[in-house]
Design a protein around this motif. Sequence first.
Motif, PDB file in Angstrom:
ATOM      1  N   HIS A   1      -4.689   9.205   3.184  1.00  0.00           N
ATOM      2  CA  HIS A   1      -4.319   9.614   1.828  1.00  0.00           C
ATOM      3  C   HIS A   1      -3.388  10.825   1.853  1.00  0.00           C
TER       4      HIS A   1
ATOM      5  N   ILE B   1       0.859   3.878  -3.117  1.00  0.00           N
ATOM      6  CA  ILE B   1       0.450   5.279  -2.997  1.00  0.00           C
ATOM      7  C   ILE B   1       1.580   6.202  -3.437  1.00  0.00           C
TER       8      ILE B   1
ATOM      9  N   LYS C   1      -8.984   0.717  -1.162  1.00  0.00           N
ATOM     10  CA  LYS C   1      -7.757   0.789  -1.966  1.00  0.00           C
ATOM     11  C   LYS C   1      -8.172   0.819  -3.437  1.00  0.00           C
TER      12      LYS C   1
ATOM     13  N   TYR D   1      -4.811   4.812  -4.486  1.00  0.00           N
ATOM     14  CA  TYR D   1      -5.207   5.708  -3.409  1.00  0.00           C
ATOM     15  C   TYR D   1      -5.780   4.866  -2.277  1.00  0.00           C
ATOM     16  N   ASN D   2      -5.677   5.383  -1.065  1.00  0.00           N
ATOM     17  CA  ASN D   2      -6.383   4.804   0.071  1.00  0.00           C
ATOM     18  C   ASN D   2      -7.419   5.818   0.513  1.00  0.00           C
TER      19      ASN D   2
ATOM     20  N   ASN E   1       0.822  -1.206   0.000  1.00  0.00           N
ATOM     21  CA  ASN E   1       0.000   0.000   0.000  1.00  0.00           C
ATOM     22  C   ASN E   1       0.860   1.260   0.000  1.00  0.00           C
TER      23      ASN E   1
ATOM     24  N   HIS F   1      -5.189   4.330  -9.348  1.00  0.00           N
ATOM     25  CA  HIS F   1      -4.928   5.689  -9.815  1.00  0.00           C
ATOM     26  C   HIS F   1      -5.452   5.835 -11.243  1.00  0.00           C
TER      27      HIS F   1
END
Length: 475
Positions: free
Chosen positions: A85, A69, A295, A75-76, A65, A298
Amino acid sequence: MTKHLLAGVTLAAATLLGACNSDLTVPNYNSPTPDGIAGDPIGGLQLGVRGVLFQDRASYAGFMNNFGILGRELYNYFPTDARSHTHFFQNPLDPSGFATGAWTGPYLNLRNLFNLRATITAASMSDGRKAGSNGFAGTYEAYTLMMVSAQRHDYGAIVSIIEDPKVPQPFVSRDSVHNWVANRLDESYGQLTTAGAEFPFTLHAGFTEKGDFDDPANFAKYNRALKARISVWRGALGNPVCGANGVTCYQDALTALGNSFIDPAGDLRAGVYHVYSAESGDTRNALNAGVDPDKLAHPSLTADAPRKADASMDDRYVAKIRALDTPRSPTGGATNGIATSIGFQIYPTATTSTPIIRNEELILIRAEARYFTGDAPGALADINTIRTRSGGLAARGAFANANDFVTELLLQRRMSLLWEGHRWVDVRRFGRLATLPKDLPTFFIHAQQPIPSAECDVRVGLDASLRCPASIPGI
């Protein structure tokens, strides 16, 4: 072969004691005690190995993760806390915030491995079995520090684990960490090649699910795959031991690949994996969308994915990306990020295995090593193997120059190894961090995650050689 890992093994791996005999009696993994391990040392060795594998898996989702990112793969968008984020894009990164990444987990596992080595040393078993056991331990020491370095990069890392964990050890440079990893892998490979036919312990199904890596001779191929990975890292980053243009390390990568499990005609998924289950006390795959629906992919993946001659999408995009029913935005709206309409479908169930290293990566490593040792035709052949077999794309023609090659290599690695922890590392080692999208003018791109403040606070006032490195800003 045991498929699952029980949560209780981690505690045991931190308290290994005793010697070994030739009988295998499995102890109570959920309630280990030092006396119990000392009285059943072979069971203790098994317990320690399972603890190492459990802890390694426990850190995996966090690594993926964070890398995803920072590498603008995902993205979270956690719905109730935007920091999951936004903390990754502020400058500087907060050493006590959401973007500090895995630290305690990997170093706990290095302590587990230190204790495991003590058990191996004290064990009453053949030299071959000891060699195989130490080869396993050394390979995982190297892999663990490789992952720490991937996060901390120019901060370096702590490589020395000593008897007393309360005595701080110094940070060493990134290049020194990578050299330590390469040397430990070589040492461990030598031990594995002199080991007996079997380990004195069993490994979980992630070593046999997509290959056969559960005995010393075949585990050595896994070791060589990791050696190839660290070798191309060193070559691209200009490590001084690699010589001009990284050629020495790229040649090391080719040598290692020759003793690995690379197979351009074989299953691209072949390799070593983490395994999961829904059983009580075990862990589900946190990268599965059902386990963690926040999750998200992008949106640049859609724009950047290669197209086939008929304008349809690359097969990897189709296999790995799904359309969301409704676009998602970060908590706090447009000031905290941009919307996305795509998610992942790489891991379709909560028990789908996740790769540590696999054949497809090895072919791409070989393409890189071949090109930078003067074999552009060989590099092209490997790139086209991936384009055609994995992407469903047409083969391409010769590379115009090194820039053309790196651009193609990074595109193929991005698509083939999506959300496997590589894009951020790749653009960084080739000096292309600035090609990552910022998304908002207020966002920053970072080359490394900070050393957690909890680590640095205990070093305040110590000799300069033992203090944390100075903070490095983003761009």
